[in-house]
Write a protein that holds these residues in place. Sequence first.
Motif, PDB file in Angstrom:
ATOM      1  N   LEU A  83      25.862  42.836 -39.536  1.00 14.25           N
ATOM      2  CA  LEU A  83      27.202  43.360 -39.224  1.00 14.25           C
ATOM      3  C   LEU A  83      27.301  44.775 -39.788  1.00 14.25           C
ATOM      4  O   LEU A  83      27.706  44.977 -40.933  1.00 14.25           O
ATOM      5  N   ASN A  84      26.942  45.755 -38.979  1.00 18.24           N
ATOM      6  CA  ASN A  84      26.846  47.120 -39.496  1.00 18.24           C
ATOM      7  C   ASN A  84      28.169  47.865 -39.519  1.00 18.24           C
ATOM      8  O   ASN A  84      28.344  48.766 -40.332  1.00 18.24           O
ATOM      9  N   ASP A  85      29.086  47.497 -38.626  1.00 18.24           N
ATOM     10  CA  ASP A  85      30.346  48.250 -38.565  1.00 18.24           C
ATOM     11  C   ASP A  85      31.366  47.483 -37.735  1.00 18.24           C
ATOM     12  O   ASP A  85      31.017  46.577 -36.964  1.00 18.24           O
ATOM     13  N   ILE A  86      32.621  47.866 -37.892  1.00 21.94           N
ATOM     14  CA  ILE A  86      33.693  47.450 -36.990  1.00 21.94           C
ATOM     15  C   ILE A  86      34.276  48.718 -36.396  1.00 21.94           C
ATOM     16  O   ILE A  86      34.693  49.624 -37.129  1.00 21.94           O
ATOM     17  N   VAL A  87      34.265  48.802 -35.065  1.00 23.51           N
ATOM     18  CA  VAL A  87      34.837  49.964 -34.385  1.00 23.51           C
ATOM     19  C   VAL A  87      36.097  49.510 -33.652  1.00 23.51           C
ATOM     20  O   VAL A  87      36.172  48.384 -33.174  1.00 23.51           O
ATOM     21  N   CYS A  88      37.065  50.406 -33.593  1.00 21.51           N
ATOM     22  CA  CYS A  88      38.377  50.005 -33.065  1.00 21.51           C
ATOM     23  C   CYS A  88      39.116  51.229 -32.564  1.00 21.51           C
ATOM     24  O   CYS A  88      38.964  52.329 -33.109  1.00 21.51           O
ATOM     25  N   ASP A  89      39.933  51.058 -31.506  1.00 23.16           N
ATOM     26  CA  ASP A  89      40.710  52.185 -30.996  1.00 23.16           C
ATOM     27  C   ASP A  89      42.209  52.052 -31.309  1.00 23.16           C
ATOM     28  O   ASP A  89      43.022  52.793 -30.764  1.00 23.16           O
ATOM     29  N   LEU A  90      42.553  51.110 -32.194  1.00 23.01           N
ATOM     30  CA  LEU A  90      43.956  51.002 -32.600  1.00 23.01           C
ATOM     31  C   LEU A  90      44.357  52.226 -33.415  1.00 23.01           C
ATOM     32  O   LEU A  90      43.650  52.600 -34.356  1.00 23.01           O
ATOM     33  N   PRO A  91      45.495  52.844 -33.100  1.00 19.33           N
ATOM     34  CA  PRO A  91      45.916  54.011 -33.895  1.00 19.33           C
ATOM     35  C   PRO A  91      46.217  53.654 -35.349  1.00 19.33           C
ATOM     36  O   PRO A  91      46.081  54.492 -36.235  1.00 19.33           O
ATOM     37  N   ASP A  92      46.628  52.392 -35.598  1.00 16.70           N
ATOM     38  CA  ASP A  92      46.941  51.957 -36.969  1.00 16.70           C
ATOM     39  C   ASP A  92      45.905  50.954 -37.472  1.00 16.70           C
ATOM     40  O   ASP A  92      46.237  50.018 -38.204  1.00 16.70           O
ATOM     41  N   ALA A  93      44.652  51.149 -37.099  1.00 17.60           N
ATOM     42  CA  ALA A  93      43.606  50.174 -37.417  1.00 17.60           C
ATOM     43  C   ALA A  93      43.517  49.878 -38.911  1.00 17.60           C
ATOM     44  O   ALA A  93      43.329  48.732 -39.321  1.00 17.60           O
ATOM     45  N   THR A  94      43.654  50.912 -39.752  1.00 12.25           N
ATOM     46  CA  THR A  94      43.518  50.692 -41.200  1.00 12.25           C
ATOM     47  C   THR A  94      44.632  49.788 -41.733  1.00 12.25           C
ATOM     48  O   THR A  94      44.427  49.074 -42.717  1.00 12.25           O
ATOM     49  N   ASN A  95      45.805  49.808 -41.094  1.00 13.33           N
ATOM     50  CA  ASN A  95      46.896  48.932 -41.527  1.00 13.33           C
ATOM     51  C   ASN A  95      46.565  47.451 -41.295  1.00 13.33           C
ATOM     52  O   ASN A  95      47.151  46.581 -41.936  1.00 13.33           O
ATOM     53  N   ARG A  96      45.647  47.193 -40.369  1.00 16.85           N
ATOM     54  CA  ARG A  96      45.282  45.812 -40.050  1.00 16.85           C
ATOM     55  C   ARG A  96      43.842  45.505 -40.450  1.00 16.85           C
ATOM     56  O   ARG A  96      43.264  44.534 -39.976  1.00 16.85           O
ATOM     57  N   GLN A  97      43.305  46.349 -41.312  1.00 16.93           N
ATOM     58  CA  GLN A  97      41.897  46.223 -41.707  1.00 16.93           C
ATOM     59  C   GLN A  97      41.585  44.843 -42.278  1.00 16.93           C
ATOM     60  O   GLN A  97      40.602  44.213 -41.876  1.00 16.93           O
ATOM     61  N   THR A  98      42.389  44.356 -43.191  1.00 15.47           N
ATOM     62  CA  THR A  98      42.128  43.054 -43.816  1.00 15.47           C
ATOM     63  C   THR A  98      42.112  41.942 -42.780  1.00 15.47           C
ATOM     64  O   THR A  98      41.214  41.097 -42.756  1.00 15.47           O
ATOM     65  N   GLU A  99      43.093  41.971 -41.893  1.00 19.61           N
ATOM     66  CA  GLU A  99      43.211  40.953 -40.840  1.00 19.61           C
ATOM     67  C   GLU A  99      41.998  40.992 -39.900  1.00 19.61           C
ATOM     68  O   GLU A  99      41.459  39.950 -39.515  1.00 19.61           O
TER      69      GLU A  99
END
Length: 350
Positions: free
Chosen positions: A310-326
Motif C-alpha cells: 500500500l504505497n499511497d492513497i490518492v484522492c480528488d476531494l478538495p477536503d481530503a485531509t479533513n477525512r484522512q482518518t476515515e
Amino acid sequence: MNSKIISLRMERQCFVKKADEEEYQKLYRDTQPGQNVYWNGFGEPPTLTFRADFNDIEFNRRRQLDRKLIKGRFSGGNLGWIVPEDMELFLALYRKPLTKPTIEHLRVLELIETAGPFNIQQLKEETGLLVKKITPILHRLQEAFLIYEDQYDGEWDRGWYKFGEMFPEVNPDKYTRNEALKIVLQRFAYRIVWSDTAMAKSFYKLPEKEIKLAVGELVSEGILVVSDSGYMLKSDAELLITYEPKSLNFVYAIHRNDFIYKAHEHILKEMAKELTEGLEYDHDPLQYLLIDGEFRGASVGHFRNGPYDLNDIVCDLPDATNRQTEIIEAICAVNYGKKPQRFMGAKLTM
C-alpha cells in the motif's frame, strides 16, 4: 452528478440500508454475473461487498453447495456466478459457438460427452495431452456452453460434465442476444439508476453498437427514457421528481471485481492515471474509494498474494485531509489492517 441520482443509486445498491437475505438475492440477480474479491479471492464464492447485513461470502458458499449459484465464462470470457434460472439468459448473451474446432477440441468433447465427467488429471491420462494444453481447450468448450465445470466448493479437483447432462431443461435458443440484452439492461438500469451505453459495455463486455440498439428499442417501447447523454427507467424518471435524497456519509474501499467498479471501469482507469501521474513508486490501483456515493480516489501500490504493498492513497476531494482518518480506516479494513505508507504523497508515521 445529480444528488438525487447518487442517493437513489446508493439505496438500490444497498449501501444505505444493508440487504437482508431476500433483498440480497434480488440485488445479486440484477448485478450478475457475480465475482469474488479481485486478486485475493481465488476459489472463494462471489461477494457484493458492504451491501449485506450478514456474511454474504458464507451465504454464497452455501448457495454454491446447493447448486443455487453456478459457474460459467461470461463477460469477456471471465469466470462468474449466476443463478441457474438465468442460464438461458446468459447463454444467449455470451455463448461463443465452436465453429472451427480442432482435433483436440473434438477429442476432449467426445470423451466428456460419452464417458464423463472427467477431472483434468483424468483427461490428461485419457488423451496424453499436457495440462497446459487441456486447460485452454476446456475453457473454449466452456465458452461454447458445450461442457460445464461443476465447482460447488473451493476444491481444485473439479469434474467437467456434458452441458446438456447438467442442464437438460435449458433451451439454448430461448432468447436472441438482443432479447437477453433488453432484459439485463433493465436490471442494470434499476440498480445503477442513470447510465450510458459505455457503462453497460464496461460491465457486460459486449459490443456497444448492440447495447445501443437494445437501449433504442427499450426507449421506443417506453421502458427507458433518454436523460442527458444517457438513459434511465421511465419509472425512475417519474420517481426522481418528488424523491428526497438521503444524507450520504461513508467511505468504502471497492475492489476491482465489484459490480459498481465494473460499471465505471473505463472512467476509473482514467481517473487513477491522472491522480498517479509522475509517481516514482509502484502505483497500480488496488481499491477505489467510494466516498458519499461517488468514486473520488484509490489506494495504489502493488498486488501480492496476501497483504498488498500500500504505497499511497490518492484522492480528488478538495477536503481530503479533513477525512484522512476515515479514508485510511476504510483502506485498512480491506487490507488485513495494514496501513498505507502515504496519504496524498505525504509519508505517514506507522
